[in-house]
Motif scaffolding. Structure first.
Motif, PDB file in Angstrom:
ATOM      1  N   LEU A 273       0.817  -1.213   0.000  1.00  0.00           N
ATOM      2  CA  LEU A 273       0.000   0.000   0.000  1.00  0.00           C
ATOM      3  C   LEU A 273       0.850   1.263   0.000  1.00  0.00           C
ATOM      4  O   LEU A 273       0.503   2.245  -0.652  1.00  0.00           O
ATOM      5  CB  LEU A 273      -0.926  -0.018   1.212  1.00  0.00           C
ATOM      6  N   SER A 274       1.949   1.266   0.715  1.00  0.00           N
ATOM      7  CA  SER A 274       2.773   2.473   0.812  1.00  0.00           C
ATOM      8  C   SER A 274       3.340   2.872  -0.551  1.00  0.00           C
ATOM      9  O   SER A 274       3.281   4.035  -0.949  1.00  0.00           O
ATOM     10  CB  SER A 274       3.907   2.264   1.818  1.00  0.00           C
ATOM     11  N   LYS A 275       3.884   1.914  -1.294  1.00  0.00           N
ATOM     12  CA  LYS A 275       4.424   2.219  -2.619  1.00  0.00           C
ATOM     13  C   LYS A 275       3.318   2.555  -3.607  1.00  0.00           C
ATOM     14  O   LYS A 275       3.517   3.363  -4.513  1.00  0.00           O
ATOM     15  CB  LYS A 275       5.248   1.042  -3.125  1.00  0.00           C
ATOM     16  N   CYS A 276       2.159   1.938  -3.427  1.00  0.00           N
ATOM     17  CA  CYS A 276       1.043   2.225  -4.320  1.00  0.00           C
ATOM     18  C   CYS A 276       0.586   3.675  -4.180  1.00  0.00           C
ATOM     19  O   CYS A 276       0.311   4.346  -5.179  1.00  0.00           O
ATOM     20  CB  CYS A 276      -0.116   1.270  -4.021  1.00  0.00           C
ATOM     21  N   GLN A 277       0.529   4.180  -2.956  1.00  0.00           N
ATOM     22  CA  GLN A 277       0.035   5.537  -2.720  1.00  0.00           C
ATOM     23  C   GLN A 277       1.115   6.610  -2.860  1.00  0.00           C
ATOM     24  O   GLN A 277       0.798   7.796  -2.853  1.00  0.00           O
ATOM     25  CB  GLN A 277      -0.587   5.610  -1.325  1.00  0.00           C
ATOM     26  N   ASP A 278       2.347   6.198  -2.981  1.00  0.00           N
ATOM     27  CA  ASP A 278       3.445   7.156  -3.161  1.00  0.00           C
ATOM     28  C   ASP A 278       3.586   7.461  -4.655  1.00  0.00           C
ATOM     29  O   ASP A 278       4.277   6.765  -5.392  1.00  0.00           O
ATOM     30  CB  ASP A 278       4.743   6.579  -2.600  1.00  0.00           C
ATOM     31  N   LEU A 279       2.911   8.498  -5.106  1.00  0.00           N
ATOM     32  CA  LEU A 279       2.897   8.816  -6.533  1.00  0.00           C
ATOM     33  C   LEU A 279       4.235   9.327  -7.040  1.00  0.00           C
ATOM     34  O   LEU A 279       4.481   9.329  -8.249  1.00  0.00           O
ATOM     35  CB  LEU A 279       1.817   9.863  -6.826  1.00  0.00           C
ATOM     36  N   SER A 280       5.110   9.759  -6.122  1.00  0.00           N
ATOM     37  CA  SER A 280       6.427  10.241  -6.539  1.00  0.00           C
ATOM     38  C   SER A 280       7.390   9.092  -6.792  1.00  0.00           C
ATOM     39  O   SER A 280       8.436   9.272  -7.410  1.00  0.00           O
ATOM     40  CB  SER A 280       7.019  11.170  -5.471  1.00  0.00           C
ATOM     41  N   SER A 281       7.027   7.912  -6.330  1.00  0.00           N
ATOM     42  CA  SER A 281       7.906   6.756  -6.511  1.00  0.00           C
ATOM     43  C   SER A 281       7.864   6.279  -7.957  1.00  0.00           C
ATOM     44  O   SER A 281       6.809   6.286  -8.610  1.00  0.00           O
ATOM     45  CB  SER A 281       7.474   5.613  -5.577  1.00  0.00           C
ATOM     46  N   ARG A 282       9.005   5.874  -8.459  1.00  0.00           N
ATOM     47  CA  ARG A 282       9.081   5.369  -9.827  1.00  0.00           C
ATOM     48  C   ARG A 282       8.798   3.876  -9.908  1.00  0.00           C
ATOM     49  O   ARG A 282       8.771   3.307 -10.984  1.00  0.00           O
ATOM     50  CB  ARG A 282      10.475   5.656 -10.410  1.00  0.00           C
ATOM     51  N   THR A 283       8.625   3.273  -8.764  1.00  0.00           N
ATOM     52  CA  THR A 283       8.307   1.856  -8.730  1.00  0.00           C
ATOM     53  C   THR A 283       6.846   1.670  -9.091  1.00  0.00           C
ATOM     54  O   THR A 283       5.952   2.169  -8.385  1.00  0.00           O
ATOM     55  CB  THR A 283       8.572   1.262  -7.334  1.00  0.00           C
ATOM     56  N   ILE A 284       6.579   1.022 -10.190  1.00  0.00           N
ATOM     57  CA  ILE A 284       5.201   0.882 -10.673  1.00  0.00           C
ATOM     58  C   ILE A 284       4.668  -0.538 -10.493  1.00  0.00           C
ATOM     59  O   ILE A 284       3.540  -0.820 -10.892  1.00  0.00           O
ATOM     60  CB  ILE A 284       5.124   1.262 -12.166  1.00  0.00           C
ATOM     61  N   LEU A 285       5.449  -1.409  -9.867  1.00  0.00           N
ATOM     62  CA  LEU A 285       4.982  -2.780  -9.690  1.00  0.00           C
ATOM     63  C   LEU A 285       3.836  -2.856  -8.691  1.00  0.00           C
ATOM     64  O   LEU A 285       3.048  -3.795  -8.725  1.00  0.00           O
ATOM     65  CB  LEU A 285       6.144  -3.672  -9.217  1.00  0.00           C
ATOM     66  N   ALA A 286       3.758  -1.898  -7.800  1.00  0.00           N
ATOM     67  CA  ALA A 286       2.708  -1.919  -6.778  1.00  0.00           C
ATOM     68  C   ALA A 286       1.454  -1.183  -7.219  1.00  0.00           C
ATOM     69  O   ALA A 286       0.463  -1.168  -6.495  1.00  0.00           O
ATOM     70  CB  ALA A 286       3.235  -1.310  -5.476  1.00  0.00           C
ATOM     71  N   ARG A 287       1.467  -0.553  -8.398  1.00  0.00           N
ATOM     72  CA  ARG A 287       0.330   0.267  -8.822  1.00  0.00           C
ATOM     73  C   ARG A 287       0.176   0.180 -10.347  1.00  0.00           C
ATOM     74  O   ARG A 287       1.147   0.103 -11.085  1.00  0.00           O
ATOM     75  CB  ARG A 287       0.561   1.724  -8.404  1.00  0.00           C
ATOM     76  N   TYR A 288      -1.074   0.178 -10.776  1.00  0.00           N
ATOM     77  CA  TYR A 288      -1.366   0.189 -12.201  1.00  0.00           C
ATOM     78  C   TYR A 288      -1.270   1.627 -12.709  1.00  0.00           C
ATOM     79  O   TYR A 288      -1.693   2.567 -12.034  1.00  0.00           O
ATOM     80  CB  TYR A 288      -2.755  -0.365 -12.479  1.00  0.00           C
ATOM     81  N   THR A 289      -0.736   1.790 -13.885  1.00  0.00           N
ATOM     82  CA  THR A 289      -0.550   3.139 -14.438  1.00  0.00           C
ATOM     83  C   THR A 289      -1.342   3.369 -15.719  1.00  0.00           C
ATOM     84  O   THR A 289      -1.633   4.511 -16.070  1.00  0.00           O
ATOM     85  CB  THR A 289       0.941   3.399 -14.726  1.00  0.00           C
ATOM     86  N   ASP A 290      -1.679   2.317 -16.422  1.00  0.00           N
ATOM     87  CA  ASP A 290      -2.425   2.469 -17.678  1.00  0.00           C
ATOM     88  C   ASP A 290      -3.875   2.839 -17.398  1.00  0.00           C
ATOM     89  O   ASP A 290      -4.465   2.427 -16.389  1.00  0.00           O
ATOM     90  CB  ASP A 290      -2.381   1.180 -18.492  1.00  0.00           C
ATOM     91  N   GLY A 291      -4.466   3.608 -18.311  1.00  0.00           N
ATOM     92  CA  GLY A 291      -5.883   3.926 -18.217  1.00  0.00           C
ATOM     93  C   GLY A 291      -6.745   2.748 -18.654  1.00  0.00           C
ATOM     94  O   GLY A 291      -6.293   1.844 -19.364  1.00  0.00           O
ATOM     95  N   CYS A 292      -8.007   2.772 -18.233  1.00  0.00           N
ATOM     96  CA  CYS A 292      -8.904   1.641 -18.497  1.00  0.00           C
ATOM     97  C   CYS A 292      -9.793   1.833 -19.727  1.00  0.00           C
ATOM     98  O   CYS A 292     -10.482   0.891 -20.128  1.00  0.00           O
ATOM     99  CB  CYS A 292      -9.817   1.410 -17.283  1.00  0.00           C
ATOM    100  N   LEU A 293      -9.799   3.025 -20.295  1.00  0.00           N
ATOM    101  CA  LEU A 293     -10.789   3.319 -21.324  1.00  0.00           C
ATOM    102  C   LEU A 293     -10.690   2.380 -22.513  1.00  0.00           C
ATOM    103  O   LEU A 293     -11.691   1.803 -22.952  1.00  0.00           O
ATOM    104  CB  LEU A 293     -10.637   4.769 -21.788  1.00  0.00           C
ATOM    105  N   ASP A 294      -9.498   2.197 -23.060  1.00  0.00           N
ATOM    106  CA  ASP A 294      -9.341   1.337 -24.233  1.00  0.00           C
ATOM    107  C   ASP A 294      -9.740  -0.101 -23.933  1.00  0.00           C
ATOM    108  O   ASP A 294     -10.386  -0.770 -24.763  1.00  0.00           O
ATOM    109  CB  ASP A 294      -7.895   1.384 -24.730  1.00  0.00           C
TER     110      ASP A 294
END
Length: 336
Positions: A273-294
């Motif tokens: 959760l900590s890495k997921c909510q840290d938007l300044s972190s470059r680690t993207i394994l804990a959070r999805y970055t792509d949009g869902c629209l497509d």
């Protein structure tokens, strides 16, 4: 009686026997019961060619009946599947300005259910008409096939139009709705559908994380982190103070440990959760970055194509049934 008269009487008796089959003990002609009951078309009806065609029509209608049951079951499964229902509510199309959107996929699923029912009934009628072997039953069957075929073609057209409307209008209608209504009291159903979308397609927002930084949820409705489990199921006080007890993105934007569960989106458990909510972190394994629209549009387009394909297949089966029934009628009644 002269010899000439005797010969004439004998000739008449032979003709009578040849015509009716036999005579009784008094010399009177008696008809064979089977020939007496034989309709004019039954001789043709018993030919090997017609028997084979009749059997083929019967087998075809049995397969038609089974196909109708399968299509009906598909429509029921689409209507009863929770995730399909949740996602379809996101693809509502505003057909009339300033009026609530219409859940087009829901109505297409109902159309699929109706199509399956019609195919099922038509197959049953086809089996019945093939056993009857008369023109009245066959004509009734052909009329039902024509009506059903028109319905199938209409469903195909509606599915294609709905696909175009979904691709054209979803973005302009859904993005503002997400920014205004997500996680706001009174919009629980919509928020639940967004959470399912993000969990199922492993994405965040419609266009990305910025959808939430500019949303009403970010400005006013972000909940406290109290009671939200972390990787160790307990958030440290430092973590809560560091985030100011506020979420930056929804938990379903995080990589979840229970994403494989059917209802995981209702109780999301982030892997970190900590890495997921840290938007300044470059680690993207804990959070999805792509949009869902497509991904959402691709799913909706696939549903429309599936329904259109089933409707086209049903229409082809109806046309084949009309051709076979007409061929059978032509063999039974060549003069008509």
């Amino acid at each position: 009686m002269s010899r000439k008269e005797n010969l004439s009487s004998l000739s008449d008796s032979i003709n009578t026997v040849n015509r009716y089959g036999r005579t009784n003990s008094y010399g009177k002609a008696v008809k064979h019961s089977s020939l007496a009951k034989l309709r004019p078309d039954q001789g043709v009806y018993r030919t090997p060619e017609v028997k084979a065609l009749r059997a083929f029509v019967g087998v075809y209608n049995m397969l038609f009946w089974i196909t109708g049951a399968a299509v009906f079951s598909l429509g029921v499964s689409c209507l009863l599947d929770i995730q399909t229902e949740e996602l379809s509510t996101l693809l509502q199309v505003e057909l009339v300005p300033y009026q609530p959107g219409v859940p087009v996929l829901y109505w297409l699923y109902l159309g699929l259910l109706l199509a399956g029912s019609i195919i099922f009934i038509t197959g049953f009628m086809g089996c019945w008409s093939s056993m009857q072997g008369n023109s009245t039953a066959a004509m009734l069957y052909i009329m039902l096939l024509l009506i059903s075929c028109i319905g199938e073609i209409s469903l195909t057209a509606i599915a294609i139009i709905s696909r175009d409307l979904i691709l054209e209008r979803t973005e302009q209608e859904l993005v503002p709705k997400l920014k205004m209504n997500y996680n706001i009291p009174g919009h629980d159903g919509f928020s639940r559908s967004i959470d399912l979308m993000q969990t199922k397609f492993e994405c965040c927002g419609l266009g990305g994380l910025n959808d939430y930084t500019l949303s009403t949820w970010s400005r006013e409705g972000i909940p406290s982190l109290e009671g939200i489990p972390s990787r160790d199921n307990i958030l440290s006080r430092n973590e809560k103070e560091g985030w100011k007890a506020r979420l930056k993105v929804p938990l379903t934007c995080c990589a979840l440990t229970n994403s494989h569960e059917l209802t995981g989106y209702l109780d999301p458990k982030p892997s970190d959760l900590s890495k997921c909510q840290d938007l300044s972190s470059r680690t993207i394994l804990a959070r999805y970055t792509d949009g869902c629209l497509d991904k959402l549009l691709s799913w909706g387009e696939g549903q429309c194509i599936m329904i259109a394909g089933v409707a086209v297949g049903g229409a082809v089966l109806h046309i084949l049934g009309i051709v076979l029934t007409c061929c059978l009628l032509q063999k039974l009644h060549p003069s008509q």
